[in-house]
Design an enzyme around this catalytic site. Structure first.
Site, mmCIF file in Angstrom:
data_model
loop_
_atom_site.group_PDB
_atom_site.id
_atom_site.type_symbol
_atom_site.label_atom_id
_atom_site.label_comp_id
_atom_site.label_asym_id
_atom_site.label_seq_id
_atom_site.Cartn_x
_atom_site.Cartn_y
_atom_site.Cartn_z
ATOM 1 N N LYS A 114 -0.513 10.018 -4.161
ATOM 2 C CA LYS A 114 -0.422 8.886 -3.226
ATOM 3 C C LYS A 114 1.009 8.748 -2.703
ATOM 4 C CE LYS A 114 -0.024 5.746 -7.204
ATOM 5 N NZ LYS A 114 -0.727 4.743 -8.002
ATOM 6 N N TYR A 124 31.508 -3.870 2.961
ATOM 7 C CA TYR A 124 31.013 -5.182 3.397
ATOM 8 C C TYR A 124 31.111 -6.202 2.265
ATOM 9 C CZ TYR A 124 28.931 -2.978 7.513
ATOM 10 O OH TYR A 124 28.730 -2.314 8.673
HETATM 11 C C1 LIG Z 1 -0.826 5.463 -9.258
HETATM 12 C C2 LIG Z 1 -1.975 5.539 -10.182
HETATM 13 C C3 LIG Z 1 -1.935 6.413 -11.277
HETATM 14 C C4 LIG Z 1 -0.708 7.209 -11.638
HETATM 15 O O1 LIG Z 1 0.192 6.385 -12.322
HETATM 16 P P1 LIG Z 1 1.562 6.967 -12.928
HETATM 17 O O2 LIG Z 1 2.146 5.820 -13.658
HETATM 18 O O3 LIG Z 1 2.402 7.363 -11.753
HETATM 19 O O4 LIG Z 1 1.191 8.113 -13.773
HETATM 20 C C5 LIG Z 1 -3.066 6.512 -12.052
HETATM 21 N N1 LIG Z 1 -4.175 5.769 -11.791
HETATM 22 C C6 LIG Z 1 -4.229 4.908 -10.767
HETATM 23 C C7 LIG Z 1 -5.460 4.099 -10.549
HETATM 24 C C8 LIG Z 1 -3.138 4.753 -9.932
HETATM 25 O O5 LIG Z 1 -3.197 3.903 -8.909
#
Ligand SMILES: *Cc1c(COP(=O)(O)O)cnc(C)c1O
Length: 358
Positions: free
Chosen positions: A35, A255
Site C-alpha cells: 500500500k 527560520y
Molecule cells: C498495513 C497493513 C498491514 C501491514 O502492517 P505492517 O505493520 O506494516 O506490517 C497488515 N494488515 C493490514 C490490514 C494493514 O492495513
C-alpha cells in the site's frame, strides 16, 4: 546537474526482507503489503522485488488494477475492502480479492449479480475498533457470505492493535487472539492475522496468510531496532552539503533563529527539506550522517534545506556526502527523534525526490 538529493531503493534488501518474513513463517503464505506506493518505495519496483510473494496486498483500487496491467498474475487483496458497489465488477474482472468488514458490503455483494467471482477476507474487529464485524456478529456474516453465489472463497482475518507492545494492557494480542479463535471456531476457512510485528514477535500466530509490510522495507514494527531482527533498509535517502557557514557564540541559524551557537562552529547546509518528505518537526539533535560520521541537526528544518552541526566532521566540505536515513542511519532513529515512526517517513517521500535503483 540535478539536485544531489536521491533516494536509493535496494531490490536486494526488499528480497532479503521478504525471505526473512517467509523464514519466520514457513507454513504461511505471504501477502507482501505494498500500500501507499509500497511504503514510498515505488509500486512497480516493489512488485518486481516481491515476485516470490504469494500475493500483494494494498489499499488503493487504482494501484491494484495497475499491478494487473504490469503483469502481476498472483493474488491481490484490498486490505480496506471496496468502497462502492460499482467497484465489484472491476474486482471480478481483474481477479482482485477484497476485505469485507461491514454489512453494507455484504449487501452490495449480494446485489452484484456476479457468479462465483469474488474472493473475500472477512474481517473481525477483535479489539482494534476500526474495521470489522464484532465477534458476536462474525458467524452470521460468515454464513451470509457462504450463501452468496458471488463469493468464491472466504478467508478469516483480523488485525492487531499492539503486536509490537507486549506491555499494552488495553488490548493485548492474547485477548484479540482469544476473541478471534472463539468467534471463528469450527469455521472451515483459512486465517490471516499477522502484520510485521506479529510475524517477528508472535511467530506462533503465523497462519495461514501473513501480512508483513514495514519489515519488508527494513523498518522496525517496534520493540527492537530493525537490524536486530536481521532486516536491511530498503530506502536510503542521501544528499550533499551545499553550503557551509562558520558561526560564533550568539549567532542563530535558520527560520525562527531556534538554534543559537554557544561557541565558534561550522554549520553545513544540506539539500533536503520538508518539501522532500523530511519531517519539519525534527528538532535540533536529530541524527544525520556526514561523510559517514554521525552528527545532528542544528536549527529548523526548512522547505528545501536542513542545517547540521559539522563539529564532529572537521573535514566536511561542499559536496560531502550526507545520509538522512537508510544504510548507516536507521530510519527509525530519525523518526523517533522527530516524534514519529519510520512508516511515516518512508510513505512521505515527496515526488520531487529522485529515486534510483541499486
Ligand atoms: C498495513 C497493513 C498491514 C501491514 O502492517 P505492517 O505493520 O506494516 O506490517 C497488515 N494488515 C493490514 C490490514 C494493514 O492495513
Amino acid at each position: 546537474m540535478p539536485r544531489p538529493l536521491v533516494a536509493t531503493i535496494s531490490s536486494a534488501a526488499l528480497q532479503h526482507n521478504l525471505a526473512l518474513a517467509r523464514s519466520r513463517a514457513p507454513n504461511a503464505r505471504v501477502w507482501a503489503v505494498v500500500k501507499a506506493n509500497a511504503y514510498g518505495h515505488g509500486l512497480e519496483r516493489a512488485m518486481r522485488a516481491f515476485s516470490d510473494a504469494d500475493g500483494l496486498a494494498l489499499i488503493e483500487t487504482e494501484a491494484a488494477q495497475q499491478l494487473r496491467a504490469l503483469g502481476w498474475t498472483k493474488p491481490i487483496l484490498l486490505l480496506e475492502g471496496f468502497f462502492s458497489a460499482s467497484d465489484l465488477p472491476m474486482l471480478a474482472a481483474h481477479d482482485i480479492a477484497t476485505a469485507v468488514h461491514c454489512q453494507e458490503q455484504i449487501d452490495m455483494i449480494a446485489a452484484s449479480g456476479l457468479e462465483g467471482r469474488l474472493d473475500v477476507h472477512l474481517k473481525m474487529n477483535s479489539g482494534m475498533n476500526r474495521l470489522g464485524f464484532l465477534p458476536d456478529a462474525f458467524r452470521a456474516a460468515y454464513s451470509q457470505l457462504r450463501g452468496l453465489p458471488a463469493v468464491r472463497s472466504i478467508t478469516l482475518m483480523t488485525h492487531f492493535a499492539n503486536a509490537d507492545d507486549p506491555r499494552n494492557a488495553a488490548c493485548p494480542v492474547a485477548l484479540q487472539v482469544e476473541r478471534f479463535n472463539q468467534a471463528s471456531e469450527g469455521l472451515d476457512a483459512p486465517r490471516s492475522l499477522s502484520n510485521s510485528a506479529a510475524v517477528l514477535l508472535h511467530p506462533g500466530l503465523a497462519h495461514d496468510w501473513i501480512r508483513p509490510g514495514i519489515m519488508l522495507y527494513g523498518g522496525t514494527p517496534g520493540g527492537k531496532p530493525a537490524a536486530d531482527f536481521g532486516l536491511r533498509p530498503a530506502m536510503t535517502l542521501r544528499s550533499e552539503i551545499i553550503g557551509i557557514q562558520t558561526i560564533h557564540a550568539g549567532d542563530a541559524v535558520g527560520y525562527g533563529s531556534r538554534f543559537v551557537a554557544d561557541r565558534t562552529m561550522r554549520v553545513g547546509v544540506v539539500a533536503c527539506g520538508y518539501a522532500d518528505g523530511y519531517p519539519r518537526h525534527a528538532p535540533a539533535g536529530t541524527p544525520v550522517l556526514v561523510d559517514g560520521r554521525r552528527t545532528v541537526l542544528a536549527g529548523r528544518v526548512s522547505m528545501d534545506m536542513i542545517t547540521v552541526d559539522l563539529s564532529p566532521v572537521p573535514e566536511a566540505r561542499i559536496g560531502s556526502a550526507v545520509t538522512l536515513w537508510g544504510e548507516g542511519m536507521p530510519i527509525d532513529e530519525v523518526a523517533e527523534a522527530a516524534g514519529t515512526i519510520g512508516y511515516e517517513l518512508m510513505c512521505a517521500l515527496a515526488p520531487r525526490v529522485r529515486v534510483v535503483a541499486d
